[in-house]
Design an enzyme around this catalytic site. Structure first.
Site, PDB file in Angstrom:
ATOM      1  N   CYS A 140       0.455  -2.135   2.075  1.00 47.89           N
ATOM      2  CA  CYS A 140       0.030  -1.917   3.458  1.00 47.89           C
ATOM      3  C   CYS A 140      -1.128  -2.802   3.877  1.00 47.89           C
ATOM      4  CB  CYS A 140      -0.322  -0.458   3.690  1.00 47.89           C
ATOM      5  SG  CYS A 140      -1.745   0.069   2.731  1.00 47.89           S
ATOM      6  N   ASP A 165      -4.333  -2.629   2.924  1.00 52.32           N
ATOM      7  CA  ASP A 165      -5.665  -2.027   2.891  1.00 52.32           C
ATOM      8  C   ASP A 165      -6.466  -2.588   1.713  1.00 52.32           C
ATOM      9  OD1 ASP A 165      -5.084  -0.345   5.041  1.00 52.32           O
ATOM     10  OD2 ASP A 165      -4.375   1.269   3.739  1.00 52.32           O
ATOM     11  N   CYS A 200      -6.284   0.508   7.818  1.00 54.15           N
ATOM     12  CA  CYS A 200      -5.991   1.484   8.869  1.00 54.15           C
ATOM     13  C   CYS A 200      -7.092   2.543   8.979  1.00 54.15           C
ATOM     14  CB  CYS A 200      -4.652   2.150   8.577  1.00 54.15           C
ATOM     15  SG  CYS A 200      -4.679   3.160   7.083  1.00 54.15           S
ATOM     16  N   CYS A 231      -4.104   6.137   0.958  1.00 45.17           N
ATOM     17  CA  CYS A 231      -5.494   5.785   1.310  1.00 45.17           C
ATOM     18  C   CYS A 231      -6.479   6.625   0.487  1.00 45.17           C
ATOM     19  CB  CYS A 231      -5.746   5.991   2.801  1.00 45.17           C
ATOM     20  SG  CYS A 231      -4.764   4.888   3.831  1.00 45.17           S
TER      21      CYS A 231
END
Length: 128
Positions: free
Chosen positions: A37, A39, A63, A106
């Site tokens: 993603c 991150d 994000c 996350c």
């Protein structure tokens, strides 16, 4: 997908953004990422002579959930011993932020980051 009020609060008002001097023996630094993603999370801890995390900061590119997880982990580890901080699980971060299932990774990044920062600190302070 909607974010919880707590994610939005940490995203809009992130706590402890910044950097410490990474070469200091008091500082443990971690850089972790999720290639799937994009991150990337940098987490640093400042540890006193008694082994207590007296400060923490982060810089995260990603994000809202990644930024909120980073912000929350800096708050959670302050005042904890290294042993206590190592026991923080991603599930408690995800629950505290009420992360949607698609954003659980996350919270895993935040758990990985604190473990890596502690390992970095211990490596720097290994007795010779």
């Amino acid at each position: 997908m909607s974010y919880s009020k707590k994610v939005l609060d940490h995203y809009e008002n992130p706590r402890n953004v910044g950097s410490f001097k990474k070469n200091s023996a008091k500082i443990g630094t971690a850089m972790v990422g999720a290639p799937s993603c994009g991150d990337v999370m940098k987490l640093q801890i400042k540890v006193n002579k008694k082994g207590i995390i007296e400060d923490a900061c982060f810089k995260t590119y990603g994000c809202g959930s990644a930024i909120a997880s980073s912000s929350l982990i800096t708050e959670l580890v302050k005042g904890k011993s290294l042993t206590e901080a190592e026991k923080i699980k991603n599930t408690s971060i995800a629950k505290e932020l009420d992360l949607p299932p698609v954003k659980i990774h996350c919270s895993i990044l935040a758990e990985d980051a604190i473990r890596e920062a502690i390992a970095n600190y211990k490596q720097k302070n290994k007795k010779k």
